[in-house]
Design an enzyme around this catalytic site. Structure first.
Site, short mmCIF file in Angstrom:
data_model
loop_
_atom_site.label_atom_id
_atom_site.label_comp_id
_atom_site.label_asym_id
_atom_site.label_seq_id
_atom_site.Cartn_x
_atom_site.Cartn_y
_atom_site.Cartn_z
N LYS A 39 -4.55 -58.82 18.61
CA LYS A 39 -3.89 -57.36 19.20
C LYS A 39 -2.93 -57.83 20.02
O LYS A 39 -2.24 -56.77 20.37
CB LYS A 39 -5.22 -56.80 19.72
CG LYS A 39 -6.15 -56.45 18.42
CD LYS A 39 -7.44 -55.47 19.24
CE LYS A 39 -8.55 -55.41 18.60
NZ LYS A 39 -9.80 -55.07 19.12
N GLY A 40 -3.07 -58.85 20.69
CA GLY A 40 -2.03 -59.09 21.85
C GLY A 40 -0.57 -58.94 21.67
O GLY A 40 0.13 -58.70 22.60
N GLU A 95 4.03 -63.39 18.45
CA GLU A 95 2.53 -63.90 19.34
C GLU A 95 3.05 -63.50 20.66
O GLU A 95 3.76 -63.68 21.25
CB GLU A 95 2.18 -65.28 18.90
CG GLU A 95 1.14 -65.87 19.89
CD GLU A 95 -0.33 -65.24 19.18
OE1 GLU A 95 -0.49 -64.09 19.41
OE2 GLU A 95 -1.18 -66.13 18.81
N ASP A 96 1.85 -63.15 21.32
CA ASP A 96 1.81 -63.05 22.83
C ASP A 96 1.80 -64.17 23.61
O ASP A 96 2.70 -64.48 24.45
CB ASP A 96 0.78 -62.36 23.27
CG ASP A 96 -0.85 -62.71 22.89
OD1 ASP A 96 -0.80 -63.72 22.38
OD2 ASP A 96 -1.69 -62.08 23.18
N ASP A 99 -1.54 -71.02 23.80
CA ASP A 99 -2.33 -71.87 24.40
C ASP A 99 -2.70 -73.02 23.96
O ASP A 99 -1.65 -74.13 24.35
CB ASP A 99 -3.54 -70.92 24.82
CG ASP A 99 -4.30 -71.43 25.82
OD1 ASP A 99 -4.13 -72.36 26.78
OD2 ASP A 99 -5.85 -70.86 25.86
N LYS A 127 1.53 -71.68 27.37
CA LYS A 127 1.04 -72.42 28.49
C LYS A 127 1.09 -74.09 27.95
O LYS A 127 0.13 -74.59 27.25
CB LYS A 127 -0.43 -71.99 28.57
CG LYS A 127 -0.47 -70.92 29.39
CD LYS A 127 -1.82 -70.42 29.77
CE LYS A 127 -2.73 -69.82 28.75
NZ LYS A 127 -3.94 -69.22 29.55
N PHE A 148 -5.09 -67.56 33.38
CA PHE A 148 -5.42 -66.72 32.47
C PHE A 148 -4.74 -65.48 32.81
O PHE A 148 -5.01 -64.97 33.86
CB PHE A 148 -6.99 -66.64 32.34
CG PHE A 148 -7.31 -65.95 31.08
CD1 PHE A 148 -7.49 -66.56 29.75
CD2 PHE A 148 -7.50 -64.63 31.07
CE1 PHE A 148 -7.70 -65.96 28.72
CE2 PHE A 148 -7.86 -63.91 29.98
CZ PHE A 148 -8.04 -64.62 28.26
N VAL A 149 -3.75 -65.13 32.00
CA VAL A 149 -3.20 -63.83 32.39
C VAL A 149 -3.51 -62.65 31.42
O VAL A 149 -4.06 -62.64 30.29
CB VAL A 149 -1.60 -64.14 32.10
CG1 VAL A 149 -1.11 -65.00 33.16
CG2 VAL A 149 -1.06 -64.44 30.80
N ASP A 155 -5.45 -59.42 26.87
CA ASP A 155 -6.56 -58.92 27.20
C ASP A 155 -7.69 -60.11 27.86
O ASP A 155 -7.22 -61.25 27.62
CB ASP A 155 -7.40 -58.31 26.14
CG ASP A 155 -8.18 -59.36 25.35
OD1 ASP A 155 -7.44 -60.30 24.75
OD2 ASP A 155 -9.17 -58.96 24.75
N ARG A 161 -5.23 -54.67 28.43
CA ARG A 161 -4.08 -54.78 27.64
C ARG A 161 -2.97 -53.57 27.91
O ARG A 161 -1.73 -53.99 27.55
CB ARG A 161 -4.39 -54.16 26.02
CG ARG A 161 -5.34 -55.53 25.24
CD ARG A 161 -5.28 -55.25 23.90
NE ARG A 161 -6.44 -55.90 23.26
CZ ARG A 161 -6.43 -57.23 22.82
NH1 ARG A 161 -5.37 -57.98 23.02
NH2 ARG A 161 -7.51 -57.66 22.26
#
Ligand code: IMP
Length: 176
Positions: A39-40, A95-96, A99, A127, A148-149, A155, A161
């Site tokens: 959902k990001g 994509e948000d 990682d 990242k 972590f953001v 989220d 979000r």
């Protein structure tokens, strides 16, 4: 608890605008398919595509990822599939954040099995220090450090979000 602001609304806007320009310049007259990884991706995909003044199709895919943890489970499960036929199409996967790279590696593999002409990744954040699998990001917003953001679609346990800017999250005992 929310920590320092990592990107302001204005800074996000500038990045999205730049990426929209780069992606627009890449389009070759064919109608591409933008696939958001839920959902990001929601805010990023909507802002990005609104700045690309070309014909396109939009679809979404959802795979399970972090749940209520700040560390990757290392494998993904398909939750919601696309409905567009991507055979011979130019796909932009939106994509948000990348990682470890696990999620996008699996999503790309899944899409390539449907024989698109091209698959390119557009990611707002990356990242790189956390990477376990190399992922070719064609269009990248900005690299961030290992923290972590949340916000702008990102989220923690389904919270935060809707924040318009991106903040570092300070989890008790610290995110690992
Ligand atoms: P990867 O499979 O480890 O690359 O993780 C990708 C997914 O993990 C992203 O689509 C996000 O949903 C989630 N994720 C990774 N880092 C963060 C973060 O800092 N904040 C929120 N979600 C994150």
């Amino acid at each position: 608890m929310l920590g320092l602001q990592v990107l302001s609304e204005d800074e996000i806007g500038d990045i999205v605008h730049r990426l929209a320009g780069e992606v627009s310049a890449d389009l070759e007259g064919r109608t591409p398919v933008f696939i958001g990884v839920l959902k990001g991706c929601v805010y990023f995909l909507t802002d990005l595509t609104r700045h690309i003044n070309k014909s396109m199709e939009i679809d979404f895919i959802q795979v399970s990822s972090y749940g209520a943890s700040t560390t990757s489970s290392g494998s993904v499960v398909l939750v919601k599939d696309i409905t567009v036929d991507v055979r011979d199409r130019d796909v932009y996967l939106v994509e948000d954040i990348v990682d470890t790279g696990t999620t996008l590696t699996d999503v790309v593999r899944l899409l390539e099995a449907r024989h698109p002409r091209t698959v390119q990744i557009v990611s707002l954040l990356s990242k790189p220090s956390r990477r376990q699998v190399e992922v070719p990001i064609t269009f990248l917003g900005i690299e961030i450090e290992d923290r972590f953001v949340v916000g702008y679609g990102l989220d923690y346990a389904e919270n935060y979000r809707n924040l318009p800017a991106i903040y570092e999250l300070q989890v008790e005992n610290g995110p690992s």
